[in-house]
Design a protein around this motif. Structure first.
Motif, PDB file in Angstrom:
ATOM      1  N   GLY A  42       0.789  -1.223   0.000  1.00 24.28           N
ATOM      2  CA  GLY A  42       0.000   0.000   0.000  1.00 24.28           C
ATOM      3  C   GLY A  42       0.816   1.266   0.000  1.00 24.28           C
ATOM      4  O   GLY A  42       0.288   2.334  -0.286  1.00 24.28           O
ATOM      5  N   TYR A  66       0.376  -4.107  -4.015  1.00 22.79           N
ATOM      6  CA  TYR A  66      -0.984  -4.109  -3.497  1.00 22.79           C
ATOM      7  C   TYR A  66      -1.304  -5.368  -2.689  1.00 22.79           C
ATOM      8  O   TYR A  66      -2.391  -5.476  -2.146  1.00 22.79           O
ATOM      9  CB  TYR A  66      -1.981  -3.983  -4.650  1.00 22.79           C
ATOM     10  N   HIS A 105      -0.914  -0.994   9.415  1.00 21.68           N
ATOM     11  CA  HIS A 105      -0.970  -1.483   8.049  1.00 21.68           C
ATOM     12  C   HIS A 105      -1.179  -2.998   7.972  1.00 21.68           C
ATOM     13  O   HIS A 105      -0.938  -3.599   6.929  1.00 21.68           O
ATOM     14  CB  HIS A 105       0.295  -1.145   7.260  1.00 21.68           C
TER      15      HIS A 105
END
Length: 1717
Positions: A899, A965, A1167
């Motif tokens: 990300g 991703y 995250h």
């Protein structure tokens, strides 16, 4: 800095400045300080020395030495004067100084030579002696100069300056001289300084390059300046930078090749517009500049731009505003200029393009015709018309009409101005004097514009004559017929007349040549300017049917004689009829006019000429007069009324001026202005007009006339050439010419005579024809760089208009070359002086060199299609093949957080000679096999600029962004395709490079765990189960969901309804017991930092019901949490872990209140994952029996259904209460699993008692009959407590399908923890080399040994350790206890003996570690406490008569002082007897008793517990022999199998068959082997047989060797050697020698101890050899730990000669002697 005339060579290194100058400076300071400093000795204060530094020979220099007595006593001193004769002391030899007084001693210095003198005065006192130095130094030249001087930062080719100060610190005059090199200059270079004088030295810094300058400036001073010791230096420092300027406010450029533009837009003619530009200096240095207008290339052009700033200087980051003014002069022209900004030292110049357009006025009439109709004679009529100005420019106009009565028409106002965007009303008056029809076309002159015309028509009737009324439709029909046809007869007559009838100068019919060139010229429609010009020359309007000559009369030059009294003068004019009909001429008479015409009425025959006399009879002398005489001509004898109606009258005018000044009378002095003073005609051979304004600025009228000396008047016409201007009025003059090449290029002057010959006004006229000219950049050549085939190369090329007129241009490219080159713009307009940048594009189609020749055609804008010129441009270009490649074929980006993004640069190299335009594409591949394959919907992890161009022979850094991703290994393949000229792909994809990137997520792992307090004795395996650490690690390593990644901050969570849920079981304990503390060691195995946090419900500010819902907790379970304080705590609750960093987190549960406590806590990683942790803890009453189950579900290890014996497995039971627990397993529940009288699951110890805080193991034997999964719910009863239902699961496996090794893996022995502890836990200083020992698969009745180490990492403390071996006697650790000094490591030997039944072993051995200092402190405290307690209970009687001490509680009347220690006495003292003393004693005793009560029994220090996990899987001997045949010889088989201390027979719990179970797949040989093995084991277990074998083996066998060979070592006794003979019994699975070799590698001290405790037998040498071997290995390992030798070093070999060659005669003799003995 001080510099004296001493020191090293000035031309040395940096030592001159650092050492010499500083040394001089320090020495000078020391001299001054030492002179002024005072000392105190023996209570006397005085100066340390007397110094003479300014003296000359043959003179005396006195000084005073003052002694001050600062002591309280009288001081008597004996003075020893100086030894030398140069210092003289005038005082007594003995002086007395009273306290607080001073005594002065005069000292005189008398030098005889110029040298240094030194002596001293010695003082002798009662307490000692001291001296004062006397010194005289030679005067020196000394300058104080700075060490370095920093100049201000300066621009290149500029200068900066500063100054510094030098000072003469010596006592003599000093001259100096400076020496320095460029770019520094010093001023003044020479000078003379008096003592103490200062001088400012100026430094100028003039750099020529942008560098850092450091130069030494040398200053020579003193009388001997050439010597090296008379020089000092100063370091001059300066920094130079390149200057640079920026222009702000210009409009943005259309492309990067153009220069900035300052556009003024449209500006009215004659006005000025100002615009400002800001010159900004973005540099850090001040710089000067020059701003100048580039000269125009055309010689006729005059710059219409101006700038108020030509030069200046701007400080750093400041700006200067310059004003540019645009003043246009020619209407409808575009002006182009260039402003150049220069700066000395700058790398480039800035050119600013100035553009502006001149606009004029735009006037119009509301009506082009004014029809007055029919008017009676003697009357007048007035009508109005609007004059409209629709422009933004003020308009100046003037009607060409005499409004003073010489015309039947008049317009008021006749001249003036019209403001922008406004209109005025004009009054037209018709006042006829003759009964005829009147028609006149009047021109309205406009400055800088063509005139506009107004048609005035009217008819006058009288009583006798009433002509036909002239109407507007008659005028329209006449003009229409006139434009269509010409009267044929008139045309023929005109052609027959020839040139003599033509008016050469007036231009009615031009010349014959012009008539031939332009036939029917009269029929050509003329412009209003041409009509006005013809009317001024005497032609009738609207058609030239009648003309007058001359059209202007000047009466200025009449000479009056003294004898003539008349002032009247006259001149003649002629009128010609060019028609074929008879005309009548009628003049308009003005009453009281100074001008008159006679006759006023006359008929003129066809094609005839008649004359009229114009008389000037001024009515007033000494004045100026002017008039426009008007004459109308019309057909007289024509009966055709209709035809007559089609011919309106024609009008003729004669302009006359004159003055009536008498001779000798001074004329009016004119005051006028002429604008513009310069008139420039277009440099083309076309008829052109220009207008100028003659303004009467005075209060008197003036007349003007064109001087006859003006040349060349035959080609330049000025109309009107004469006239009268009233004060404040103006006259618009019109110039008409056709430029030719004969005119001078600089122009000529037209002279206007004003009032008289003495006053002149000059008008400069430039009218020259020039050829259009254009310059091409590069001398007409354009070269392109090599270009890739199929691509496009763009190159700028400038063209400039060198002409004085605008040009139109067009490029012509041959058709065959149009696919190769093109230009933008292809056509356009070039204004004068404009330099236009054009973009040429080259598109090669093959690999070759092209030479192309496009043609530029240009022509004047005002004459389209005429005067075309051409130029050729040579274009040369080469086509080449372009290929690019990556500098690195593979780029490894490394790990990136999922990300997040990371910018990378990939170098692309173009080695070809041409630039390459490319398009990039990325192909993405995921290399991880276990993840979901890549889908088309997944975004690409590499984002880059897809298109670009890389120059030839260069490297371009491709800036890309990597955004993974998902957590995966990405392989990104970058390919490129070349682009053609249209931007389309022109080649197949070619691979450039590969980019590897790994998308990572922040992960945590629990690498270690330990318990403290109430759970300190839990093993590592139990900790893993309590906290579900395996599941926690699996969850932490798994990929998070998008909802979990939504909130990246660990202080918040995603609030999604289904987080992962795990249970943290804090075990159970009695009320108010010690804390249950767990410490987990978290490790960050990733390469990125991670933030983590434990979020409690109150931190999220949410209701507990929500957490109860997500954690599956009901209100009953959560109710204690709402009432009591939260018993759970985590420390620290949050933190950040760097890559490969560890952090210990402490989880604590307090047992403060009874109950089952649960608390949901969210464990959030930034995250990454968020996990719901349910904290669970139980607190029980002290009188309640309670068993704690870590899990109510237990899964057995899968068992082989075809095995010989099912393994024994265990299940833990922990007593968490404060009382003993008697448990019982519900055996009837096991009967459900019976099949064919075979019990599938049986418990070996179904009931028993567990002490408080202890753990027991339920032994189970799970014997599945089928390959299926069994489920069993078995109740476990607690006497006086609760019954718990535990589910047991087990599976049966078939080894033929899965393999034996996979089918028999004990689940209880599987562990995920690391064997080696990497990081110390809180308070831990002693480490185990291995936290767990896995013995793997072993046979039953075998003994295995392992070694490990205990290491003390402390550098100061000693620790004692002790192993708790009471758990299981199958495990022995030697030594059982010991001590570790600081930094010491201790070796421990683990001996494990398996039982005679297959078992899954999972043992935990605890080592207690205690600090020696804490232990000593405890013993000391305990000893003190015991002594204090003993003193409280004992006392001693000091009576000498008693032989034994009497210890009684107390005696009445005894004296207190006779006792050393007494017990507390409360009621034996009489307070009244002893009074206050007794009360004080009682209070003291009470305080002592309270202190003793507070002094509790010392508590022993809590040991640090180290857990050693031991796991093993023992197999039936036959199974092990079948499935592990290669491992059987590696294990030592015990002759006496290990039996537990509490013998428990398996047969009592399970019925085993008398014979081995029949196995269908086992061969007959295997059965035989099994039977023989069982028989041999029974024989070995027989003690009588064993003793016989040992006895026979111990007997010595006497034999002689027949063959020579190496004998046994003499150091080994015969008893030891007999142990290695081949007659050893007990052979199992191989020879005994091989078994002994295997057993020697796994020795055990426990085995040796066991053998030593057995009765003495002849087998002692074998036990002794084992013990010796064990000790030897122990010593070797200890030496290896201490670093005395390396175990992993490569063994060195030494080649020896043969035995025969190595034997000496002496050795052979000794051997023979030994044999004889």
């Amino acid at each position: 800095m001080l510099a004296e005339a001493l020191g090293p060579d000035p031309f040395g290194l940096e030592t001159l400045r650092k050492s010499a100058n500083s040394r001089r400076k320090q020495s000078g300071k020391n001299q001054r300080q030492s002179t002024s400093q005072s000392i105190c000795f023996l209570g006397l204060e005085m100066k340390q020395e007397l110094l003479w530094d300014n003296w000359d020979v043959q003179m005396e220099y006195p000084k005073i030495l003052t002694l001050k007595n600062v002591h309280i006593k009288l001081q008597k001193l004996y003075i020893r004067p100086p030894v030398s004769k140069f210092f003289i002391v005038s005082t007594l030899r003995t002086v007395v100084v009273s306290p607080g007084t001073t005594f002065s001693i005069p000292v005189t210095f008398r030098p005889l030579r110029r040298c240094e003198y030194e002596d001293s005065i010695e003082f002798q006192g009662k307490g000692g002696s001291f001296s004062v130095r006397l010194r005289a130094i030679r005067p020196r030249h000394t300058l104080d100069v700075p060490d370095s001087v920093l100049l201000p930062t300066c621009a290149v080719q500029h200068s900066s300056h500063t100054s510094f100060l030098i000072r003469n610190v010596s006592k003599i005059q000093t001259c100096f001289q400076w020496e320095c090199t460029a770019p520094f200059q010093l001023s003044p270079k020479l000078g003379l300084l008096k003592p103490g004088q200062e001088c400012h030295i100026s430094v100028v810094f003039r750099p020529q390059e942008a560098l850092v300058y450091q130069k030494q400036a040398y200053c020579r001073f003193g009388e001997d300046r050439d010597k090296t010791d008379s020089c000092c230096t100063t370091l001059l420092k300066g920094l130079a930078k390149y200057p640079h300027f920026q222009l702000k406010n210009p409009e943005p450029k259309e492309n990067h090749w153009d220069c900035p533009v300052l556009d003024f837009g449209s500006v009215p003619v004659g006005q000025s517009l100002r615009k400002h530009i800001d010159i900004f200096n973005p540099c850090a240095v001040a710089a000067s500049f020059s701003l100048s207008l580039l000269p125009n290339v055309g010689y006729l052009l005059r710059s219409e731009f101006s700038c108020d700033v030509t030069r200046g200087k701007i400080v750093p980051r400041d700006l200067l505003q310059a004003t540019v003014t645009y003043t246009p002069a020619v209407v409808d022209t575009v002006s182009v200029g260039y402003l150049l900004l220069k700066c000395k030292g700058a790398l480039s110049e800035i050119k600013l393009k100035l553009t502006g357009k001149c606009i004029g006025t735009k006037l119009s009439l509301s009506s082009s015709v004014v029809d007055f109709g029919c008017v009676e004679e003697g009357r007048s009529i007035t009508q109005t018309v609007e004059l409209i100005n629709s422009s933004h420019v003020e308009a100046i106009y003037q009607w060409d009409l005499d409004c003073s009565g010489h015309s039947v028409f008049s317009i008021q106002p006749a001249s003036g101005t019209v403001r922008p965007r406004s209109q005025i009303t004009l009054r037209a008056v018709y006042r006829p004097t003759q009964p005829i029809a009147h028609y006149r076309r009047v021109s309205c002159l406009i400055l800088h514009r063509d005139p506009i015309v107004l048609d005035l028509i009217g008819t006058c009737h009288s009583e006798l004559h009433q002509p036909v009324v002239l109407k507007l439709e008659h005028l329209v029909l006449y003009n229409l017929n006139w434009s269509r046809r010409q009267d044929q007869s008139d045309t023929l007559i005109a052609m027959q007349q020839g040139p003599e009838v033509q008016l050469h100068q007036q231009g009615i019919l031009s010349s014959s040549e012009e008539s031939h060139q332009r036939p029917n010229s009269a029929s050509v429609s003329r412009t209003p300017m041409e009509d006005y010009y013809q009317s001024c020359l005497g032609c009738s309007l609207p058609s030239p049917r009648v003309s007058v000559e001359p059209s202007e009369l000047v009466f200025n030059h009449k000479k009056y004689s003294s004898f003539s009294t008349s002032t009247t003068s006259s001149q003649c004019v002629s009128i010609t009829n060019h028609t074929s009909r008879k005309l009548r001429l009628v003049w308009t008479a003005a009453p009281d006019s100074s001008f008159s015409v006679s006759p006023l009425l006359c008929d003129l025959a066809p094609l005839k000429v008649t004359s009229f006399r114009v008389t000037y009879d001024p009515k007033q002398l000494n004045n100026l007069h002017a008039a426009n005489l008007e004459c109308f001509a019309y057909h007289k004898d024509d009966n055709n009324i209709e035809e007559r109606l089609l011919c309106p009258p024609w009008s003729l005018t004669v302009r006359v001026i004159g003055h009536s000044f008498l001779p000798g009378k001074e004329h009016f002095i004119p005051c006028c202005s002429l604008k513009p003073p310069l008139v420039v005609f277009p440099p083309l051979s076309v008829l052109s007009y220009r207008t100028v304004l003659l303004q009467n600025c005075g209060i008197l009228p003036l007349t003007f006339s064109l001087g006859h000396s003006s040349a060349p008047t035959e080609s330049v016409f000025l109309v009107p050439s004469c006239g009268l201007i009233q004060p404040g009025n103006h006259q618009i003059l019109t110039l008409r010419t056709t430029p030719t090449e004969n005119y001078p290029k600089k122009g000529f002057n037209l002279c206007l005579q004003l009032n008289a010959d003495g006053h002149m006004k000059e008008l400069t006229v430039v009218s020259v024809v020039e050829k259009p000219s254009v310059s091409l950049e590069g001398d007409g050549s354009l070269y392109f760089h090599p270009t890739a085939v199929g691509s496009q190369m763009r190159h700028p090329h400038h063209i400039q208009n060198l002409s004085n007129s605008p040009l139109r241009f067009h490029w012509s490219i041959p058709e065959q070359d149009q696919s190769l080159i093109c230009v933008e713009p292809e056509a356009g307009e070039l204004h004068p002086n404009e330099n236009l940048a054009q973009i040429w594009s080259f598109n090669p189609l093959a690999e070759k060199t092209y030479t192309l020749t496009p043609t530029l055609t240009f022509w004047p804008t005002w004459t389209p299609g005429r005067n075309e010129s051409q130029m050729t441009l040579k274009v040369v270009g080469t086509g080449a093949k372009g290929v690019i490649e990556a500098e690195r074929a593979a780029v490894d980006v490394g790990e990136i957080l999922v990300g997040s993004c990371r910018a990378i640069e990939i170098p692309l190299v173009n080695k070809s000679p041409c630039p390459v335009s490319f398009s990039l594409s990325v192909q993405q591949t995921l290399l991880d096999e276990e993840i979901i394959p890549f889908q088309e919907t997944d975004p690409t992890a590499l984002q880059l600029c897809e298109r670009g161009t890389i120059a030839s022979h260069s490297t371009m850094f491709l800036r890309s962004t990597v955004i993974p991703y998902r957590r995966a290994q990405y392989l990104l393949t970058i390919s490129y395709q070349t682009l053609n000229a249209s931007g389309c792909l022109s080649s197949s994809p070619q691979a450039l490079c590969e980019v590897r990137v790994k998308g990572v997520l922040p992960t945590l792992q629990v690498i270690d765990a330990c318990g403290f307090g109430n759970v300190s004795r839990l093993s590592k395996m139990q900790l893993l189960k309590h906290f579900s650490l395996d599941s926690l690690n699996n969850h932490l390593l798994s990929s998070p969901s998008p909802a979990e990644q939504f909130y990246k901050n660990p202080s918040r969570h995603s609030l999604h309804p289904g987080p992962s849920t795990l249970y943290f079981n804090f075990s159970a304990a009695p009320l108010n017991s010690d804390l249950s503390t767990f410490v987990l060691m978290f490790h960050n195995p990733s390469s990125i930092p991670i933030k983590w946090a434990f979020l409690f419900p109150e931190e999220q500010k949410m209701e507990l019901e929500y957490w109860a819902e997500t954690g599956q907790l009901n209100g009953t379970e959560m109710s204690p949490m709402k009432v009591h304080e939260n018993p759970f705590s985590v420390s620290p609750c949050s933190g950040t872990l760097l890559p490969d960093q560890q952090r210990a987190v402490r989880f604590t549960y307090r047992h403060d209140f009874v109950g089952v406590h649960q608390l949901p806590v969210v464990f959030k990683l930034s995250h990454s994952r968020e996990i719901l942790l349910n904290f669970q803890g139980v607190t029980v009453n002290t009188d309640r029996p309670y068993l704690h189950f870590a899990s109510k579900k237990h899964v057995f290890t899968p068992v082989n259904i075809a095995g010989f014996a099912a393994p024994r497995q265990v299940y833990e039971l922990h007593n968490a209460g404060a009382v003993a627990v008697h448990y019982k397993v519900d055996l009837p529940a096991l009967s459900q699993l019976r099949a064919d009288n075979i019990t599938v699951l049986s418990c070996l110890n179904p009931e028993g008692e567990i002490l408080p805080g202890k753990t027991t193991f339920l032994n189970w034997i799970f014997s599945p009959l089928e390959t299926k999964t069994y489920h069993m719910d078995i109740p476990i009863h607690v006497q006086g407590g609760d019954t718990t239902l535990v589910r047991f699961e087990g599976s049966g496996l078939n080894p033929s399908e899965m393999g034996f090794k996979n089918s028999f893996k004990c689940r209880d022995t599987e562990t995920s923890e690391s064997c080696i502890q990497r990081l110390p836990l809180p308070g831990q200083v002693v480490f185990l080399s291995n936290n767990s020992v896995s013995l793997g698969d072993i046979p039953v009745c075998s003994r295995s040994s392992r070694i490990f180490f205990l290491t003390n990492t402390s550098h100061t403390d000693t620790y004692h350790y002790k192993w708790d071996q009471n758990i299981d006697q199958a495990i022995q650790i030697c030594p059982e206890r010991g001590s570790l000094h600081p930094g010491e490591s201790g070796l421990c030997v683990l001996t494990f003996t398996s039982t005679d039944y297959p078992t899954c072993y999972q043992q935990d051995v605890i080592c207690e570690v205690i600090q020696e200092a804490a232990l000593k402190q405890y013993h000391n405290a305990l000893h003190c406490w015991e002594e204090k307690q003993r003193h409280l209970k004992e006392f001693r009687i000091a009576d000498k008569n008693l032989t034994e001490p009497v210890a009684t509680p107390g005696r009445k009347g005894a004296t207190l002082k006779n006792y050393k220690t007494l017990p507390p006495i409360y009621n034996t003292c009489n307070c009244e007897t002893f009074g206050g003393r007794c009360s004080r004693i009682v209070r003291a005793e009470q305080r002592a008793q309270e202190a003793l009560k507070e002094w509790r029994h010392p508590e022993p220090p809590l040991p640090l517990l180290l857990h050693l996990g031991i796991t093993a899987n023992s197999h039936h001997f036959l199974e092990y022999l079948i499935h592990f045949p290669n491992q059987i010889n590696k294990h030592y088989q015990c002759t006496q199998p290990f039996k537990p201390q509490k013998q428990e027979t398996i047969s009592s719990y399970i019925s085993l068959p008398a014979e081995p179970p029949s196995v269908t797949h086992v061969s007959v040989g295997s059965v035989t082997t099994h039977i023989l093995t069982s028989l041999l084991r029974s024989i070995f277990h027989d003690p009588a047989f064993t003793q016989c074998v040992v006895a026979s083996a111990s007997k010595a066998i006497t034999y002689e060797s027949k063959e020579p060979g190496p004998s046994r070592s003499p150091s080994v006794p015969s008893t030891l050697s007999s142990a290695t003979t081949p007659d050893q019994p007990v052979q199992l699975g191989g020879t005994m020698s091989r078994q002994r070799e295997q057993c020697s590698t796994v020795v055990s001290e426990g085995t040796a101890e066991c053998l030593r405790n057995t009765p003495h037998t002849p087998n002692v040498p074998r036990d002794l050899s084992e013990e010796v071997l064990l000790k030897t290995l122990h010593n070797l390992m200890m030496e290896a730990i201490s670093g005395e030798f390396a175990l992993t070093a490569h063994p060195s070999t030494l080649t020896l000669p043969p035995v025969s060659t190595r034997r000496t005669p002496k050795a052979e003799a000794e051997q023979r002697g030994d044999s004889k003995k």
